[in-house]
Design an enzyme around this catalytic site. Structure first.
Site, PDB file in Angstrom:
ATOM      1  N   LYS A   1     -61.160 -59.070  35.481  1.00 31.05           N
ATOM      2  CA  LYS A   1     -59.984 -59.118  36.070  1.00 31.05           C
ATOM      3  C   LYS A   1     -59.723 -57.505  36.685  1.00 31.05           C
ATOM      4  CE  LYS A   1     -55.244 -60.528  36.998  1.00 31.05           C
ATOM      5  NZ  LYS A   1     -53.909 -61.417  35.841  1.00 31.05           N
TER       6      LYS A   1
ATOM      7  N   HIS B   1     -57.307 -56.446  38.216  1.00 26.31           N
ATOM      8  CA  HIS B   1     -55.746 -56.058  38.178  1.00 26.31           C
ATOM      9  C   HIS B   1     -55.161 -55.811  37.220  1.00 26.31           C
ATOM     10  CE1 HIS B   1     -56.181 -59.811  40.035  1.00 26.31           C
ATOM     11  NE2 HIS B   1     -54.675 -60.065  39.391  1.00 26.31           N
TER      12      HIS B   1
END
Length: 223
Positions: free
Chosen positions: A108, A110
């Protein structure tokens, strides 16, 4: 409850849920198997809750010391979550709150980022999955756990098929489970195995028609 009864009860539960079936099934290896086990069919709240209780009992029965669970994406995610819940209710653990974590397939970029979700990986970690076929998810899980500075101590699975890989005439010496144990020097704990399936077949007259085919399959491919 004895260990043997837990194993037999799980086989019967898998039959009731349609997760374990007998007949003729072409499996991933290309073989025609007289039985098929699809843990993905544990797909309701009640069935997954009961499944988690079997996982928890198998882990407690193993006597393995552990600090937390790790579930490899994707099947290991609900399994680790549900089993941690079942362990929290298990009388042998006296209300102990067992942490768990799992990985994403893609990092991921963010928020908190990274590939890990859940509790920090630390201490003695049990990897939980449905079955072991090629051992790929175990290898990836071991790498993730070690990179975090934790120690993988066992793999916990639902069913050990006790089956050698390879084509006829070129069968591997060991099963996938045995290869994992030899490669990583840690035990693989299963709720049940092919031996337990055969025990249920022997004891249940309604399943008598499948005994010979399963016995022949084990004689040909089993360990």
């Amino acid at each position: 409850m004895t260990i043997a009864s837990n194993r037999g009860d799980f086989v019967r539960f898998a039959l009731e849920q349609g997760v374990l079936r007998f007949g003729e099934f072409k499996v991933k290896s290309g073989r025609i198997s007289p039985y098929f086990f699809n843990a993905g069919l544990f797909n309701s709240g009640l069935s997954v809750g009961r499944l988690a209780e079997f996982y928890a009992q198998a882990l407690v029965d193993s006597g393995i010391e552990f600090d937390m669970l790790f579930g490899p994406a994707y099947k290991g995610i609900p399994l680790s979550t549900a089993t941690a819940t079942a362990l929290a209710r298990h009388p042998a653990l006296s209300g102990r709150d067992v942490p768990f974590a799992f990985n994403r397939k893609e990092a991921k970029d963010h928020g908190e980022g990274g590939v890990l979700v859940g509790a920090p990986l630390q201490g003695k970690v049990v990897i939980i999955d449905d079955v072991i076929t090629a051992g790929t998810s175990v290898r990836e899980s071991v790498d993730i756990i070690r990179q975090a500075g934790a120690e993988p101590v066992a793999v916990l699975i639902a069913l050990d098929r006790m089956e050698r890989a390879g084509r006829d005439g070129e069968l591997s010496e060991h099963s996938a489970v045995q290869d994992v144990q030899r490669t990583y020097g840690m035990p693989v704990v299963s709720i049940a195995s092919l031996t337990d399936i055969m025990s249920v077949l022997e004891a249940d007259a309604t399943l008598a028609e499948y005994r010979e085919a399963v016995q022949a399959y084990r004689a040909r491919y089993g360990i």
